[in-house]
Each structure stands twice: as C-alpha cells, then as structure tokens.
Design an enzyme around this catalytic site. Structure first.
Site, PDB file in Angstrom:
ATOM      1  CB  SER A  97       2.765 -16.354  16.567  1.00  0.00           C
ATOM      2  OG  SER A  97       1.778 -16.343  15.569  1.00  0.00           O
ATOM      3  CE  LYS A 141       3.284 -18.580  13.556  1.00  0.00           C
ATOM      4  NZ  LYS A 141       3.054 -17.269  12.889  1.00  0.00           N
ATOM      5  CE1 TYR A 167       0.934 -22.813  13.153  1.00  0.00           C
ATOM      6  CE2 TYR A 167      -1.282 -22.195  12.505  1.00  0.00           C
ATOM      7  CZ  TYR A 167       0.008 -21.837  12.802  1.00  0.00           C
ATOM      8  OH  TYR A 167       0.398 -20.519  12.749  1.00  0.00           O
ATOM      9  CE1 TYR A 190       2.861 -12.836  14.009  1.00  0.00           C
ATOM     10  CE2 TYR A 190       2.416 -11.088  15.587  1.00  0.00           C
ATOM     11  CZ  TYR A 190       2.285 -12.402  15.193  1.00  0.00           C
ATOM     12  OH  TYR A 190       1.569 -13.270  15.956  1.00  0.00           O
ATOM     13  CB  VAL A 208      -2.732 -12.703  17.512  1.00  0.00           C
ATOM     14  CG1 VAL A 208      -2.018 -12.183  16.281  1.00  0.00           C
ATOM     15  CG2 VAL A 208      -3.145 -14.145  17.356  1.00  0.00           C
TER      16      VAL A 208
END
Lengths: 305, 305, 305, 305
Positions: B61, B64, B189, B241, B259
């Site tokens: 992530s 992102k 992705y 998160y 993660v």
C-alpha cells in the site's frame, strides 16, 4: 491587508445564496442567510475585522475542540481516550450506526456529537453549575472576552428539540461509555453549544492554539503544549464534519466549524482566524466561510501541508 | 546522528514480538518477523541507514500515494476526484460496506483498496504493459533506483488469492465507477503492490515529497507542487489505515504504511524516512515501525502540528 | 372459474402501467410491459389459463427455491445450511453489506443472490455441463415440460453484465464460503436464471410443492416431503424479496418472484399458481402480479395464516 | 396426551443447562435456570399442563403481538402501518442501525423493540393510566385471567435500566415517527413487558388466535378476524427474533418468544401453546422451550407449511 480581506469577503458573499441556515434547531432559523464576516489576529496581535464582524452567533460545534482541551487537562490523555477514539469516522456528525457495529462502541472521535457529549461529561465540577462555570471561564479566558455568555433562547431551543442527541447519549449510557445522569450531561452540552461569540472571539482562541497554548496578551499558558497539538490535529482530521478530508486538501488550515455558521482556524506560529456565515452547505459547514478559508489559504500560503 | 537512530532501532525491536507478519497473501508469510530497518535522507542528501536496511520487501500500500501522484498528473484533479473521494472512511482498508450504503458509491479515498484500484485503472498507456512500464519508471525515477522491479512470487501470490480485491473491483465496475477489464486492472494493481524496495528507496521518495516534488540529485521536478501537497495531505488523513487519526496525534508525520511492513514518511523541508518491520499490528501497520516513527517525531520534533 | 380468473386479470392489468420492466439485464428490457398472464392447476389437475399465458419469459429468481430443493437432495440439510442461513435479511436481494458486518459471513438465506449462488455451487456433477444437465432435467421433470431450455440471449446478457453477482461471488470465495472456480459457478447460475418458462410451467411446479413433492401425473416423488416443506417456508419468509413480510400479510400464499416478471405460488393441498407480468415494482416484484395474487387469495381464501 | 407432554418436558429439560437467564434487566437474573413448563389448550377446551406450569414470569416480548392487535383495532391498519413496517429486519431485536440507513426510518416491523415501542404509543386513552388499564384489560380478557397484573420489581428494574430502549425511542421521536412524551411512552411499554403470566395464560391467548379471535368460553369476538391473521403472520416472519426463519423451518408454528422465557404458540384451528423456560439461547429465545416446540411440531404434525 484589510483591503485584501474585504475583497475576499466581497467576492465570496454570493455563495451565501447557495446554502441555507440550519433548521434543525428552530432558533437557528432566525439567522440572516446573507451574513459573512471575518476576523484575523496575527502573532503581533494585529486585529483585522471585515464584513459582518460585529454579529453574534452561537458557537455550536466550534466549542468541541475547546472543551476537549479542558477535558484533557482535567482528566489526562489516557482517561479521555479510553472513552473516545482518535479516528475520523467517515460518517455524518450525528451518525449513530458505528456505535452499533464497532466494538467497543466508543465514539470514533471527539468532534462528532457522540464523542463531544462524552467529552462534556468529563468536565470536572461538583455539580452542573460549577462545571458550566469552569467551562465558560475557560472560553472567556481563551477569547479574552469576559462577557461571553450563552444565548438563552438557543439553549432552550436545543434542549427542547435535541432528541437525536438524547438518543446518542442514552445509547452511550447503555453501553457503559457515558457516566452520570444523561439529562444533566445534555444540559451542560446544550449550554456549551449555546455560548455566543463573534468572529473576533474565535480568532483570538485560534491564535492561542497557533501559539501552542500561550495567551498573546498575558503570556500565560492556558493550554498545555501537547494538548494544543492534539487539538490542532483533530481539527485537521475531523474538524469540518465529513468534509474534513476535502478541506485539508483544498485549505490545509486546522479548522473547526459549527452549524451556527462559525469557523475557527489556527495557522501555527502565524495567526488565528474567525469566520461567520450562517448559510450552510449540505454537510453543515458555512458555505461561503469555506470559500473564504480557501482564498485565505491560497493568498497567504497558509496550508500546513 | 547514526548512533541516535541505531538506539531507536535497538529500543523498539522488541515490539516486533507483539505483532505478526501478514498472512492474507501467502507469499508474505515468509518474511522474518524480527526484522527492523530504518533509513533517513535529509535535505542535504545525507543518508543514514540502520538496522535491517539492506532487506528487500514489497511496497504494497505504500505504492498508493505514488500511483495517485502519477494518476493526478495523467488525468488532472477534476477527473480523478470525480471517481474517488477525499474523506477518511473510518473503516478497514478492505471494507466494502460504504460502497453500498453511500451514494454515489465512489470509494471514500485513494488510500483504501477500493479507491487505489480505481486510481490504478486511470494510469495512462495503450495497454497494460505500457501502463506498468510508465508506473515502474515513475517509481524508479522517484527512488533514484533503476533496478526497482517486481517480486514475481508475491505478484503471483496476490493474483491467485486476491478475491476480496476482485469483489471490490467488480462492485465498482457494476456501479460504473471502474472502467475497463477488471482482471486487467487488477493485474496492474497486483504488480504495483509487488514492487520490491528497501528503506532507502522509500526514504528517497519521501524526500522528494518533502521537497515538494523536486529531485534532490537532478533538481528535476518529478511531481507537481500542488499534487505533492495533495499526496501529503492524504498521507496524514488516511495514510495509516484506520489508525491514521491516532498516528497523526502521536507522530504527526505524513506517512504511508503497507502490509509488507514498510512505512514511508515525509517531513516537509526536512527529510524523507523509510522504515521496514514486517511484524504488523491488528490494523496492518508495522508494529515496531510505528514506534520508531513516534520516537523520531519526539526526538527530532518532526510533527507538522 | 375461468371467467373469475379472466376478471381478475382484466381488473389488474392497469397496474402494469405503474411499474417498469427490469433494465439491469439489458436483454430483459425487451419485455412487453403490458403483459399479464395467469395459470392455475388444481389438485384434480384442472388447468386454467387466462391472459398472456402463452408468453415465454426467463425464470430468474423463481429458480432459487427449485435449485435449493435439488441442492438439499444432493447434499443434505446439514451441509447446505452450514453454508447458507435460514433468516430473512431485511435487505435488497443484491445487498453485500451483511456479508461484511456479520460473522461468520454466510449469506442470510438461499433466496437472496449471495445465498442462491452458493446453493448453485453445490449442485452435483463432474463438470459444469453435467451439473446444468442435472439441473435442467430437474426443472423439466417438475414442470412436466421436456422442452424447457435456456434463452441464450438472456444468458449471454447476464454473463456480460453480471458484475454485481461477480462481486458477491468473489467476496464469498475470499471468505471461504464459496468453493470452486467463481466464473464456472456464475456461468451455471446465469444459465439457471435464463431458463425460459410459461405460467403453466410455474403452476405445475407450484402444484408439485402443494402436493408435498409428488408429481400429479405420474405419482412419482420428485422432492422429499421435508424438503418440500423447507422450500415453502422460505417462499413465505423470503420469497418476495424485501417485500416478503408485506406479501405474507396481504396474500399469505407461499410464493417466489423473479425479475423476469414471474411469480410461482403454491397453496398446500389445493393448487399451483403461475403468474407473469414483467412490469416490476421498486422491490423487483411483478407489480400487477402481486395484485393478482392478492385477489386470488381473498377470492378463494388461500392464505395459510 | 399428558404423558406424552411430560416426556417432552423431561427429555428437553437438559437443554436448560446450555443457556442462561437474561441479565440485561437485573431483576430477570433471579429466575431459576432449570425451570421448564408447558401448557396446551385445544379447541375442545382441554387443558394439559406439565412441568413448572405454576410458575409466574413476566411476559416481555410475548406482549408485542397482543398489543399490536389492540393498536390495530384502535387505529386501523393504514395508520399503524404508516408508522411501522411489515418486513423481517435480519437484525437483533434491539438494533438501531436500520433506523439510520433506511429512509423513511420507520421500524421494520412491530416485533423488534423499536417497532413495539411505536405500537405501544398508539394505544388509545386519555392518559397513561387509562391506556395501561385498557391494555391490561385486553390481556385479562384474552387470557381469561382477571388477576393478571404487573410485576412491580421487574417494571421498576426495566425503567431504571432501559437506556437502550430510551435511545431508540428518542431517535424515533427525532425522526417524527414517535409522537408524545418519550418517558410516558416508555413507562407504558415497560409496564406492558412486566405483566406477569403463566404458561396457561399464554396458551389461552394462543388459542384465541387459533380460533381467529373468538373466545372459546364466551364465544365473544375479542380480535377481528383479519387482525388475528396479521398477528399470526408476524409471529411466523418475526416472532422468534432473528431466529424466526430457522424456527419457521424447524417448527412451523406461529410463535412469539420473550426474554422472560415465555413462548406463545398458536396452531390454527387446533390449539394454543404456552411454554416457559427462562434459560435463553444467544438470540434471546428459551433454549429448551424451542426444543419443546420442535418436538410438539413433529409429534403432532403442527407445522403450517
């Protein structure tokens, strides 16, 4: 400077036509939709006031970060954050749902109503009168305005019609999160929301936060430094209801809004800002006030990001 | 300086015992739970590396915000934010619920999986290969590391087991939010998440954001200034998160976790930070990594609030 | 008798104007909104057909209780109900939310899409062709119509546009509820929904349930008695989407509707009913068909309550 | 017959060990977990009582269908069902969530607490005393027991601790669904729940419903026939909390349970059933009582399906 600010007010006043004054508290309907006022106080204590800056309005949710500061000083961080979380909720300010689907069912943060009611319940005092006196004194000291007081009509109006807040409070009570008598806690909360201010009062409190808790006039520390940082962080992550994320991107000034039309902004080491415009957008923020904040941020490069 | 950082790593390594490596992507289970590494690059291009700083891990992530920057430069803000919102969601990163109960059902923000998948789908390119090449080149340029590439085993593992992401993507497709072939978008992705980095790579990218988009070595602008600000804002409001609010209060450094165990931090005008610790807490953040960030913030006064 | 039924059709045809044909499967848009047909077969095998009774339409969700019967005979009650619950959900048929907020995340019942997809996945067969053959044969036997087959255009249309069902299936897969290849399961499910029937076919199947599983012509048992009871119970508690409760009160006949416009009713020991009216109300039930069922219930005192 | 019933009680008493008495109303904790009693009254007015049939217990939610009957006779169907829906909710009896996410936010049905409170508010009477008198008289007439009265300790206990019901009532008030003073409505509701009964009382009321509203002794009509049908339908679709679907399948007798441990069953044209077993399962139903109902259904073939 003052002309620049006047321009910003003049330019954005038209947006007041696109929103509406709050109606869910009957007394708030009496506000004048066209009003728009602004006050900035910088760290040299220069005060700039433009537009409808003399108008009084009830502080409503702008009181939440201030009461949070007092509750943190009264109870310490550990105790406060065992009852209320630190996360943006992604839901409207009066949402109840998350209290049911998340366990433990503590409110997500102190800026939504459920969390703010718990925070209010933690203000120290041997009875409700003393609690409110302590709270009001804190607001008076921060604003440097000894005449700050509640608008009795708004207070009574909230008390009569605050059934959704009652629902939340009783749910929190049934879950063991809220202590004490629900009606007493709500009475204190409704009084807190009904404190009447001007944009100058808000700018002065914002300035205190910009100076990390130090009063500009007396040099006295009114808020602990780390607590002042916590307050500003909540203003960024949850200060503008469920439009906080967008506001952080477009404006980037730690701010808190209220359905009375007020916005309090704080620019670290630079200035405090007070805005008033009772015409609200769908999320409950002053519709022209947000535009004013955006222009201020761009014009004076105030984003913290 | 390096000794100070080494102390911080030594002091916090014990927390790795209190978490667990990610298991939902089978390949990630192979990580060594005890690992903890840190790299800081300051605006004078001093590079400090301590702990397990040579270890490679998948970016997950942390990719992102970087892909978001590319998507924003490819499509413009208006187009991107018509498909993905700007608000913290208050829900876990892989939550689907809000897509059903809020209308229009656009993902709350680009940092949750649903939003990140939509962002990935907006990367320009005449086919998937070109899209990935453009994406990988962007990551390589930002990190100054021409050898950056995907970990094929992790990529295949994600592809095989990514059914929850598939569920989200098909739901977004059925709502008209996601364009194009779902499996193609997900393939891109999964590749993006499988890019392998070190803490130095993350620190370098963080430094670019700290310098508002300018590469420290070449002086080249890699990210538009206003886009770099948007990215940092999302890192504060949604970067860790559903622990972002708490992290903002306790640390106050714009950061993004993954993660795989990585955390990328950016301190405006000061430094970029890369942390790696694959042992995760319940919300999916590096458990010791968060402690390291907290110590860095306090020790060097890095909070933006 | 036939005149009475004709009157009921004539009287209720006007309601077709108040609804709309289904649009979410493109091929279904081609239906004629004004159509309304009815067939009743009583336990003496008298067949009454009125209105547009010769029209063919795809069975859609009316297939759910029938496939459930086959899955129960294939797998036994314990196995089936370990994967799908028995409770009305209170949500629309295509809702995903409860799969996220309830644990274990098994679908609430076999009449909502999520549950029906799991049921379809449990049909025995060494490959998809054999599974569909067994399913189709079951439908043919129950309807006594050897020519029953799928409408290929509707099947392809569902397959192309069934992304919301895909989302549900992948979510169920990621939760370990759905076994096997998702696209294969969905292919079978889309075929099942695309079986083309007439009101007479539905009435015949309804009659079989009214006779507790015995075929009226051959005397053969096609459905176990206790399974036939389970089916009828689900038709009462969940048969009419999230209008099942209201339908139970106003009509009281175990029934199942589909977005193709069909309704299958079964009056224990009395009759099977088939209705067709492709103009749907907001919840997805045939708008005039529900009125027809209501009139039948009152006129012939058919409520089981 | 009596021996058969005694056997059923003896066989199922062991299940009382697997559940627990209700604790959320403090006074209910005093119940004896081992108790299990049963009464059946058939349409020939034969009365069979076995087990702990002399024990008194508070009626709790078993009162909901009875009060609904009175409210329907007081106000008519249209008015009642403009305030409360007819659909099973799929949620626990004290859930608040759906009131927030569905619009209009009327309670899903009269068997969940939110709906039952609205129903209670619709009982006619010039003040609360008269309302309760009318209600109590209705319960007395239906049970043929002139001594029926409230358990004052349970009533006071509910009143003191009913904060979750308060939360629901204030939410309904704020949405304009609930009229009148919330505390007055709740007082009436708590009294209603605290009416003390025996299994014979419940069997007698169940028999009235089995006879479509006619009193077996006097021949007097106490409930309109269509209202008696509505009541029985709700007992099937929503009578056993969020285990109603499973109960319909396994038992198939229109029934209503309460957290006091009571279950009232009604078998159309055959009998009324009263069961008492205060040890509850996780959903709030008498754990051994459900087993008793299941055995009765199988042994005497009582399922309506």
């Amino acid at each position: 400077m003052k002309e620049l600010l006047q321009e910003i007010i003049d330019k954005n006043r038209k947006y007041t036509k696109e929103g509406n004054v709050a109606t869910y508290i009957p007394e708030l309907k009496k506000a004048n939709r066209d009003d728009l006022g602004l006050c900035i106080i910088d760290v040299n204590n220069n005060i700039y006031e433009v537009g409808d800056c003399e108008k009084k309005f009830t502080i409503q949710s702008v009181s939440k970060p201030i009461t949070l500061a007092l509750a943190l000083m009264d109870n310490g961080k550990d105790r406060v954050f065992s009852k209320v979380g630190m996360e943006p909720s992604g839901d409207p300010f009066n949402s109840i749902m998350k209290l049911e689907i998340t366990k433990p069912s503590i409110p997500y943060n102190p800026m939504i109503n459920a969390g703010a009611i718990v925070i209010t319940s933690m203000i120290k005092g041997k009875n409700n009168d003393e609690k409110f006196e302590r709270m009001l004194n804190f607001f008076r000291k921060l604003s440097g305005n000894k005449n700050l007081d509640i608008n009795y009509d708004v207070y009574m109006s909230e008390k009569r019609t605050g059934d959704r807040n009652r629902a939340m409070a009783y749910l929190l009570k049934s879950e063991g999160i809220l202590q004490g008598d629900v009606e007493m806690v709500l009475d204190l909360y409704f009084k807190q929301c009904s404190i009447e201010v001007t944009v100058k009062d808000l700018a002065k409190i914002g300035l205190n936060l910009a100076l990390h808790g130090i009063d500009i006039t007396t040099g006295e520390r009114l808020i602990d430094e780390d607590i002042s940082r916590i307050i500003k962080t909540f203003m960024v992550t949850c200060g503008m209801y469920d439009a906080s994320g967008q506001f952080a991107i477009n404006v980037g000034i730690p701010s808190k809004s209220g359905v009375g039309g007020g916005i309090m902004g704080t620019v670290p080491n630079k200035m405090g800002i007070g805005v008033f415009g009772p015409s609200l957008d769908k999320k409950g923020n002053s519709i022209a006030g947000v535009k004013v904040m955006e222009d201020l941020s761009i014009k004076f490069d105030l984003s913290i990001f």
